[in-house]
Design a protein around this motif. Structure first.
Motif, mmCIF file in Angstrom:
data_model
loop_
_atom_site.group_PDB
_atom_site.id
_atom_site.type_symbol
_atom_site.label_atom_id
_atom_site.label_comp_id
_atom_site.label_asym_id
_atom_site.label_seq_id
_atom_site.Cartn_x
_atom_site.Cartn_y
_atom_site.Cartn_z
ATOM 1 N N GLY A 1 0.805 -1.211 0.000
ATOM 2 C CA GLY A 1 0.000 0.000 0.000
ATOM 3 C C GLY A 1 0.839 1.263 0.000
ATOM 4 O O GLY A 1 0.397 2.324 -0.461
ATOM 5 N N ALA A 2 2.063 1.184 0.490
ATOM 6 C CA ALA A 2 2.944 2.357 0.570
ATOM 7 C C ALA A 2 3.416 2.853 -0.796
ATOM 8 O O ALA A 2 3.930 3.967 -0.898
ATOM 9 C CB ALA A 2 4.153 2.035 1.451
ATOM 10 N N PHE A 3 3.222 2.061 -1.844
ATOM 11 C CA PHE A 3 3.627 2.509 -3.180
ATOM 12 C C PHE A 3 2.711 3.605 -3.708
ATOM 13 O O PHE A 3 3.056 4.313 -4.645
ATOM 14 C CB PHE A 3 3.682 1.332 -4.150
ATOM 15 C CG PHE A 3 4.880 0.449 -3.948
ATOM 16 C CD1 PHE A 3 6.107 0.778 -4.497
ATOM 17 C CD2 PHE A 3 4.778 -0.710 -3.186
ATOM 18 C CE1 PHE A 3 7.218 -0.037 -4.309
ATOM 19 C CE2 PHE A 3 5.877 -1.521 -2.992
ATOM 20 C CZ PHE A 3 7.105 -1.182 -3.544
ATOM 21 N N GLY A 4 1.513 3.719 -3.126
ATOM 22 C CA GLY A 4 0.602 4.785 -3.503
ATOM 23 C C GLY A 4 -0.062 4.617 -4.862
ATOM 24 O O GLY A 4 -0.509 5.599 -5.450
ATOM 25 N N VAL A 5 -0.113 3.380 -5.360
ATOM 26 C CA VAL A 5 -0.784 3.086 -6.624
ATOM 27 C C VAL A 5 -1.733 1.916 -6.379
ATOM 28 O O VAL A 5 -1.686 1.272 -5.328
ATOM 29 C CB VAL A 5 0.228 2.745 -7.754
ATOM 30 C CG1 VAL A 5 1.140 3.931 -8.045
ATOM 31 C CG2 VAL A 5 1.056 1.520 -7.402
ATOM 32 N N SER A 6 -2.579 1.628 -7.347
ATOM 33 C CA SER A 6 -3.505 0.500 -7.179
ATOM 34 C C SER A 6 -2.719 -0.808 -7.056
ATOM 35 O O SER A 6 -1.664 -0.970 -7.674
ATOM 36 C CB SER A 6 -4.467 0.414 -8.357
ATOM 37 O OG SER A 6 -3.808 -0.090 -9.493
#
Length: 125
Positions: A32-37
């Motif tokens: 989730g930390a990647f900030g993309v779906s």
């Protein structure tokens, strides 16, 4: 045991990025930390297999995991149709043998940054 070995659609080669864990976290927090779906971070199973076979030096060599996010579509032709995210783990144990496991993304284990586990994702634009 979860029925995750479902062949996906053949997919073209794709560039990737390898990250090492620098902060303790659960899978859902880490991906989730990647900030993309999450869909944009998923691998097809054939690409995971190809990655772990070649080049071997990209796998963590000290018995710690190299992780890949993937999604499985269950019961596609029924009203129980659902999709679920999983994380594949591959590493080389002390004798050089490949060890592979699968976890649910919802797994509550907290992975330690001290181990410097690796997370492989498709290259983010």
């Amino acid at each position: 045991r979860w029925g995750t070995d479902i062949p996906g659609q053949p997919s073209p080669e794709m560039p990737f990025e390898v990250y090492e864990l620098v902060k303790d976290g659960k899978f859902a927090q880490i991906f989730g930390a990647f900030g993309v779906s999450l869909d944009s971070l998923c691998w097809e199973q054939d690409k995971i297999l190809a990655f772990v076979e070649d080049p071997p030096e990209l796998l963590h060599q000290q018995g710690y995991g190299t992780f890949f996010l993937f999604k499985v579509k269950f019961d596609e032709n029924t009203k129980n149709k659902r999709e679920e995210f999983f994380v594949a783990s591959a590493d080389r144990i002390d004798d050089g043998q490949l060890k592979a496991l699968a976890y649910r993304l919802s797994n509550v284990y907290v992975w330690s940054a001290e181990d410097r586990s690796r997370f492989v994702v498709p290259q983010l634009v």
